[in-house]
Motif scaffolding. Structure first.
Motif, PDB file in Angstrom:
ATOM      1  N   GLN A 276     -12.514   5.811   3.966  1.00 27.41           N
ATOM      2  CA  GLN A 276     -13.246   5.216   2.842  1.00 27.41           C
ATOM      3  C   GLN A 276     -12.909   5.942   1.538  1.00 27.41           C
ATOM      4  OE1 GLN A 276     -14.578   2.331   3.504  1.00 27.41           O
ATOM      5  NE2 GLN A 276     -14.001   2.793   5.621  1.00 27.41           N
ATOM      6  N   ARG A 277     -12.796   7.269   1.599  1.00 26.90           N
ATOM      7  CA  ARG A 277     -12.427   8.026   0.396  1.00 26.90           C
ATOM      8  C   ARG A 277     -10.999   7.688  -0.040  1.00 26.90           C
ATOM      9  NH1 ARG A 277     -14.817  12.858   3.435  1.00 26.90           N
ATOM     10  NH2 ARG A 277     -17.016  12.867   2.827  1.00 26.90           N
ATOM     11  N   GLU A 280     -10.943   4.227  -1.696  1.00 26.43           N
ATOM     12  CA  GLU A 280     -11.496   4.294  -3.058  1.00 26.43           C
ATOM     13  C   GLU A 280     -10.478   4.872  -4.030  1.00 26.43           C
ATOM     14  OE1 GLU A 280     -15.138   6.446  -2.990  1.00 26.43           O
ATOM     15  OE2 GLU A 280     -16.131   5.037  -1.615  1.00 26.43           O
ATOM     16  N   ARG A 283      -7.620   2.378  -4.733  1.00 24.95           N
ATOM     17  CA  ARG A 283      -8.034   1.260  -5.594  1.00 24.95           C
ATOM     18  C   ARG A 283      -7.955   1.621  -7.075  1.00 24.95           C
ATOM     19  NH1 ARG A 283     -12.595  -0.517  -1.651  1.00 24.95           N
ATOM     20  NH2 ARG A 283     -11.651  -2.373  -0.695  1.00 24.95           N
ATOM     21  N   SER A 284      -7.999   2.889  -7.388  1.00 24.35           N
ATOM     22  CA  SER A 284      -7.993   3.315  -8.793  1.00 24.35           C
ATOM     23  C   SER A 284      -6.589   3.521  -9.348  1.00 24.35           C
ATOM     24  CB  SER A 284      -8.789   4.612  -8.946  1.00 24.35           C
ATOM     25  OG  SER A 284      -8.109   5.688  -8.306  1.00 24.35           O
TER      26      SER A 284
END
Length: 355
Positions: A276-277, A280, A283-284
Motif C-alpha cells: 500500500q505504501r 501510494e 501514484r505520485s
C-alpha cells in the motif's frame, strides 16, 4: 477410476503401466536392500539420511497440505513446483494438435508446455481498464474446444482476480470435454477465498498451489496439484519416481507448523502494508504513466521506456522485470514488493529517474 477422466487422457497414458519405484513398493522400514542405495551416509549429509531415496509422496507432508488447503488428501499430488504440475497436466491430457487455452498476458509456462507437447495454443487476451484487467467476454467460447483451460488468479503479471462465475462458466463449458486449471500461486495475497471451494461443484476443476511465494520457499521447488482423485491417479502414471528431495520435504514440514504459519500470516500482512505504501508513492510519480496494483505481492506499471527503466534500475542495484514482450503490455514493468528498506531504495531511485 472415473471413466470420464480416463477418456480425456491421451491413449498412450491410458495404456501405460506406471514405473514402480522401490519406495513405492515398500516403505523405508527394516533392512533396505531393495533400491541399490549406498548404505553409508555422505560426508555432506547434515543428518537427513540422504543416502536413501525419499518417499515419492510423503504422508506427513500430504497431511499438512490437506489441512492447509482444506481438501482431502486423495486430491493432492506434490510436485517440483507448479511448473511440473503444469507439464504433467499437458503431457497427460493433450495429444499433438489438441488445444490449450491461455489468457495472456499471463505466466509463460502454460503456452510453453503446450507447444513442447505439440498442442495448439488458443489465446483469450485480458481486457485492459484504467485500474484493472478483466477476462474477455468471449472467454467461454474460446475455451469450449480446449482440452485444458489455464486460468491464473491472481494473475501474473497483471494481478487481476477471476470471479467464481467465470470459473464456473468455463468449467461447465468443458464438462466431459476438458479440465479448467486455476493457478493460485499468489492466492494468499488476495482478499478472497481459493477456488478449491468449487471442487465438489466442478469435478473437472484443477487448482495449482505453491509454497514458493507466501511461504517463502521458492528455492525448495514444491507445488501441489489439487484435483479429483481420478485426475491425480492419471498424473501419478507419469510423474518422476522421486520428485521431492528430502531437504525440500523437511523444509516444507518446518514451514507448515502452527508457529511457522502464524509467522507467515504476520509477514503477509506486512507485505500488504508495504504494498500500500509503494502504491501510494508510485501514484505520485510523473514517470509512472499507468499502474495496476492487483491482488498479489507485486505491482504492474507502465512507463515511457521500460527498457531504459530496467537498465537504469539495474545500474542502481535494483532488479525489475520487463513485461513488454507480453501481449498488450508495451513498456510495462513488474515490481515485486520487497522488504521496507528495499522499497525505500526503489522509491528513492524512481523519484529521481526520468525517461
Amino acid at each position: 477410476m472415473n471413466a470420464s477422466f480416463e477418456a480425456l487422457a491421451r491413449p498412450e497414458i491410458r495404456s501405460l503401466t506406471p514405473y514402480a519405484s522401490a519406495r513405492a513398493l515398500a516403505d523405508s522400514a527394516g533392512i533396505l536392500l531393495n533400491a541399490n542405495e549406498n548404505p553409508f551416509p555422505s560426508p555432506g549429509d547434515p543428518g537427513l539420511g540422504l543416502n536413501r531415496y525419499p518417499d515419492p509422496q510423503p504422508t506427513a507432508l500430504l497431511d499438512r497440505l490437506a489441512d492447509l488447503y482444506r481438501v482431502a488428501r486423495e486430491r493432492l499430488l506434490v510436485t517440483r513446483g507448479s511448473d511440473e504440475g503444469i507439464d504433467l497436466l499437458v503431457r497427460t491430457f493433450c495429444a499433438p494438435g489438441e488445444a490449450v487455452l491461455t489468457v495472456p498476458p499471463c505466466f509463460g509456462m502454460y503456452a510453453l508446455s503446450a507447444r513442447v507437447q505439440g498442442a495448439r495454443v488458443i489465446e483469450a487476451p485480458l481486457v485492459e481498464h484504467a485500474d484493472r484487467f478483466e477476462a474477455p467476454d468471449d472467454l467461454v467460447e474460446r475455451a469450449r474446444d480446449c482440452k485444458l483451460a489455464f486460468l491464473c488468479s491472481p494473475n501474473n503479471p497483471t494481478g487481476n482476480v477471476l470471479t467464481e462465475a467465470t470459473v464456473r462458466e468455463v468449467g461447465r463449458a468443458l464438462d466431459g470435454r476438458g479440465l479448467v486449471v486455476v493457478d493460485e500461486a499468489y492466492v494468499e495475497f488476495q482478499h478472497g477465498d481459493s477456488f478449491t471451494t468449487l471442487l465438489d461443484e466442478l469435478p473437472n476443476l484443477v487448482v495449482l498451489r505453491t509454497l514458493s511465494k507466501a511461504h517463502a520457499l521458492a528455492g525448495c521447488r514444491l507445488g501441489t496439484v489439487i484435483a479429483d482423485p481420478a485426475v491425480i491417479g492419471l498424473l501419478k502414471r507419469i510423474i518422476a519416481p522421486y520428485p521431492l528431495p528430502t531437504p525440500t520435504v523437511e523444509a516444507a514440514l518446518a514451514a507448515l507448523t502452527p508457529e511457522a504459519l502464524a509467522t507467515q500470516a504476520r509477514r503477509i500482512a506486512e507485505i500488504d502494508q508495504q504494498k500500500q505504501r509503494l502504491v501510494e508513492a508510485l501514484r505520485s510519480l510523473d514517470s509512472i504513466r499507468a499502474m495496476w496494483p492487483g491482488e498479489a505481492n507485486f505491482v504492474l506499471v507502465r512507463v515511457a521506456d521500460a527498457a531504459r527503466l530496467i537498465d537504469d534500475a539495474a545500474a542502481a542495484g535494483i532488479r525489475l522485470r520487463n513485461q513488454s514482450a507480453q501481449p498488450g503490455l508495451d513498456h510495462c514493468v513488474r515490481i515485486t514488493v520487497g522488504a521496507p528498506d528495499e522499497n525505500r531504495a526503489l522509491i528513492a531511485f524512481l523519484e529521481t529517474w526520468t525517461p
